[in-house]
Enzyme design. Structure first.
Site, PDB file in Angstrom:
ATOM      1  CB  ILE A  25      -0.945  -0.196   1.337  1.00  0.00           C
ATOM      2  CG1 ILE A  25      -1.930  -1.256   0.998  1.00  0.00           C
ATOM      3  CG2 ILE A  25      -1.622   1.246   1.560  1.00  0.00           C
ATOM      4  CD1 ILE A  25      -2.560  -1.674   2.353  1.00  0.00           C
ATOM      5  CB  SER A 145      -5.988  -2.219  10.705  1.00  0.00           C
ATOM      6  OG  SER A 145      -6.516  -3.284  10.580  1.00  0.00           O
ATOM      7  CE1 TYR A 170      -0.842  -5.040  11.441  1.00  0.00           C
ATOM      8  CE2 TYR A 170      -3.298  -5.422  11.547  1.00  0.00           C
ATOM      9  CZ  TYR A 170      -2.465  -4.930  10.799  1.00  0.00           C
ATOM     10  OH  TYR A 170      -2.620  -3.983   9.788  1.00  0.00           O
ATOM     11  CE  LYS A 174      -1.111  -0.535  11.693  1.00  0.00           C
ATOM     12  NZ  LYS A 174      -0.806   0.164  10.650  1.00  0.00           N
TER      13      LYS A 174
HETATM   14  N1  LIG Z   1      -3.253  -4.979   3.351  1.00  0.00           N
HETATM   15  C1  LIG Z   1      -4.355  -4.755   4.147  1.00  0.00           C
HETATM   16  O1  LIG Z   1      -5.373  -5.612   3.841  1.00  0.00           O
HETATM   17  C2  LIG Z   1      -4.307  -3.924   5.350  1.00  0.00           C
HETATM   18  C3  LIG Z   1      -5.206  -3.718   6.273  1.00  0.00           C
HETATM   19  C4  LIG Z   1      -5.177  -3.023   7.379  1.00  0.00           C
HETATM   20  C5  LIG Z   1      -4.058  -2.256   7.559  1.00  0.00           C
HETATM   21  N2  LIG Z   1      -3.071  -2.532   6.696  1.00  0.00           N
HETATM   22  C6  LIG Z   1      -1.748  -1.596   7.079  1.00  0.00           C
HETATM   23  O2  LIG Z   1      -1.427  -1.045   5.825  1.00  0.00           O
HETATM   24  C7  LIG Z   1       0.058  -0.747   6.189  1.00  0.00           C
HETATM   25  C8  LIG Z   1       0.786  -1.291   4.767  1.00  0.00           C
HETATM   26  O3  LIG Z   1       0.348  -2.919   4.696  1.00  0.00           O
HETATM   27  P1  LIG Z   1       0.705  -3.749   3.503  1.00  0.00           P
HETATM   28  O4  LIG Z   1      -0.426  -4.695   3.073  1.00  0.00           O
HETATM   29  O5  LIG Z   1       1.118  -2.701   2.282  1.00  0.00           O
HETATM   30  O6  LIG Z   1       2.013  -4.377   3.956  1.00  0.00           O
HETATM   31  P2  LIG Z   1       3.456  -5.008   3.343  1.00  0.00           P
HETATM   32  O7  LIG Z   1       2.825  -5.033   1.873  1.00  0.00           O
HETATM   33  O8  LIG Z   1       3.705  -5.937   4.076  1.00  0.00           O
HETATM   34  O9  LIG Z   1       4.274  -3.459   3.279  1.00  0.00           O
HETATM   35  C9  LIG Z   1       4.748  -3.117   4.623  1.00  0.00           C
HETATM   36  C10 LIG Z   1       5.779  -1.822   4.286  1.00  0.00           C
HETATM   37  O10 LIG Z   1       6.163  -1.694   5.563  1.00  0.00           O
HETATM   38  C11 LIG Z   1       7.543  -1.740   5.751  1.00  0.00           C
HETATM   39  N3  LIG Z   1       8.232  -1.798   7.005  1.00  0.00           N
HETATM   40  C12 LIG Z   1       7.799  -2.967   7.909  1.00  0.00           C
HETATM   41  N4  LIG Z   1       8.807  -2.679   8.907  1.00  0.00           N
HETATM   42  C13 LIG Z   1       9.329  -1.509   8.834  1.00  0.00           C
HETATM   43  C14 LIG Z   1      10.429  -0.812   9.533  1.00  0.00           C
HETATM   44  N5  LIG Z   1      10.801  -1.470  10.727  1.00  0.00           N
HETATM   45  N6  LIG Z   1      10.791   0.239   9.024  1.00  0.00           N
HETATM   46  C15 LIG Z   1      10.398   0.686   8.007  1.00  0.00           C
HETATM   47  N7  LIG Z   1       9.812  -0.011   7.019  1.00  0.00           N
HETATM   48  C16 LIG Z   1       9.113  -0.833   7.561  1.00  0.00           C
HETATM   49  C17 LIG Z   1       7.809  -2.786   5.026  1.00  0.00           C
HETATM   50  O11 LIG Z   1       9.446  -2.584   4.332  1.00  0.00           O
HETATM   51  P3  LIG Z   1      10.194  -3.883   3.953  1.00  0.00           P
HETATM   52  O12 LIG Z   1       9.836  -4.344   2.650  1.00  0.00           O
HETATM   53  O13 LIG Z   1      11.549  -3.479   4.326  1.00  0.00           O
HETATM   54  O14 LIG Z   1       9.479  -5.073   5.117  1.00  0.00           O
HETATM   55  C18 LIG Z   1       6.875  -2.519   3.785  1.00  0.00           C
HETATM   56  O15 LIG Z   1       7.494  -1.322   2.840  1.00  0.00           O
HETATM   57  C19 LIG Z   1       0.609  -1.308   7.174  1.00  0.00           C
HETATM   58  O16 LIG Z   1       0.621  -0.359   8.228  1.00  0.00           O
HETATM   59  C20 LIG Z   1      -0.590  -2.382   7.678  1.00  0.00           C
HETATM   60  O17 LIG Z   1      -0.887  -2.516   9.074  1.00  0.00           O
HETATM   61  C21 LIG Z   1      -3.009  -3.258   5.639  1.00  0.00           C
END
Ligand SMILES: NC(=O)c1ccc[n+]([C@@H]2O[C@H](COP(=O)([O-])OP(=O)(O)OC[C@H]3O[C@@H](n4cnc5c(N)ncnc54)[C@H](OP(=O)(O)O)[C@@H]3O)[C@@H](O)[C@H]2O)c1
Length: 301
Positions: A25, A145, A170, A174
């Site tokens: 995202i 979330s 988690y 959030k």
């Molecule tokens: N996907 C969903 O359905 C969903 C639903 C509700 C909320 N969210 C929220 O949306 C956000 C993005 O989710 P996503 O699904 O896109 O997850 P994702 O594909 O796993 O991407 C997570 C991102 O966060 C970065 N990250 C994690 N730990 C980090 C750290 N210590 N320092 C810097 N960057 C870090 C990761 O970098 P690396 O590549 O280095 O790991 C990656 O760029 C999150 O906050 C998640 O809680 C997602």
């Protein structure tokens, strides 16, 4: 050609920091914002993954103005270094980086629980480091979330060892990030600055447009996932409410944006309801002190 069909204003002259911009995202927030003319600062912990994201954005948004800011949200020293490396006005910060960990013993570099330390404390520390760079009308968007609704937060035990399902922890992380953002919104009342929350619904990689090098998903997996589009969405669509909260004219401090469709899993950006707990003044006030303590930083706000 914009990477999304979103009706967004021309963002030329605006600088927006997106944490975790190299994947999922966060990547899509960065691509969409860059395609609409914003200068995008990509806050990423891996230089290699950040470069892949930059190349991909440039391939889809000609003339994109991008700058990588090395930062590990799980390290207060790294966050301080990131803050010290910046010397430009920032119009918006999207607190997107997030980690979902099943391991109870997983810790940040500073010994905090990995999810609380990264998702909440890291972003509090980052904003403290950047506060002097924020524009007078800056926006901060916390990526929350749906899981926040199933989580209880007790600020006094925020950093305590946890038990039970990792999904609940988690959700706590959030919920705490959201409660912090709503408290920031209250503290910024009467100023032109605004803090908001937004969530992406249920956003998955197999429904996301291909971006080579980023979350490569096989054609078979994409085909199998296709019917789920009726219920959930890709991460490009998941970015839409977050981008909306960051730049749209009708988004204001204290708002919570998410997908407007069934169960808020998918759909166009709409205002959605946050739990009473994350909007609680008492929770927000106590949480603020706890975050100051855990991060060793203060927001002057
Ligand atoms: N996907 C969903 O359905 C969903 C639903 C509700 C909320 N969210 C929220 O949306 C956000 C993005 O989710 P996503 O699904 O896109 O997850 P994702 O594909 O796993 O991407 C997570 C991102 O966060 C970065 N990250 C994690 N730990 C980090 C750290 N210590 N320092 C810097 N960057 C870090 C990761 O970098 P690396 O590549 O280095 O790991 C990656 O760029 C999150 O906050 C998640 O809680 C997602």
């Amino acid at each position: 050609m914009p990477a999304s069909p979103l009706a967004l204003p021309d963002l030329a002259g605006r600088t927006i920091l997106v944490t975790g911009a190299n994947a999922g995202i966060g990547y899509w927030c960065a691509e969409i914002l860059a395609a609409h003319g914003a200068r995008v600062l990509l806050g990423c912990r891996s230089a290699e993954r950040a470069e892949v994201a930059v190349s991909s954005i440039r391939a889809h948004a000609s003339g994109a103005d991008l700058h990588i800011v090395p930062m590990d949200l799980g390290s207060l020293a790294s966050i301080a270094a990131a803050g010290a490396s910046l010397d430009e006005r920032i119009d918006a910060v999207i607190c997107n980086a997030g980690v979902k960990a099943a391991d109870r013993d997983a810790r940040t570099a500073d010994g905090l629980d990995l999810m609380i330390g990264t998702n909440v404390v890291g972003h509090f520390a980052l904003l403290a480091q950047l506060e002097h760079l924020l524009a007078d009308d800056a926006r901060v968007v916390a990526v929350g979330s749906l899981a926040h609704r199933f989580a209880e937060i007790d600020p006094a035990t925020l950093s305590a060892p946890w038990s039970g399902p990792s999904l609940r922890q988690y959700g706590r992380s959030k919920a705490a990030l959201m409660a912090f953002a709503f408290e920031l919104a209250r503290r910024w009342r009467g100023t032109a600055r605004s803090a908001l929350c937004a969530h992406p619904g249920y956003a998955v990689d197999p429904l996301t447009p291909r971006r080579p090098g980023l979350a490569d998903v096989s054609s078979v997996a994409r085909a199998l996932a296709a019917p789920s589009r009726l219920v959930v969405q890709g991460k490009d669509a998941g970015a839409a409410p977050i981008v909306h909260a960051a730049v749209a004219a009708d988004a204001t401090g204290g708002d919570y944006w998410g997908p407007g469709g069934l169960l808020e899993f998918r759909g166009a950006p709409a205002r959605v309801a946050a739990s009473a707990q994350v909007r609680s003044v008492d929770v927000g006030t106590e949480l603020w002190s706890v975050l100051e303590h855990l991060s060793g930083t203060r927001l002057a706000t």
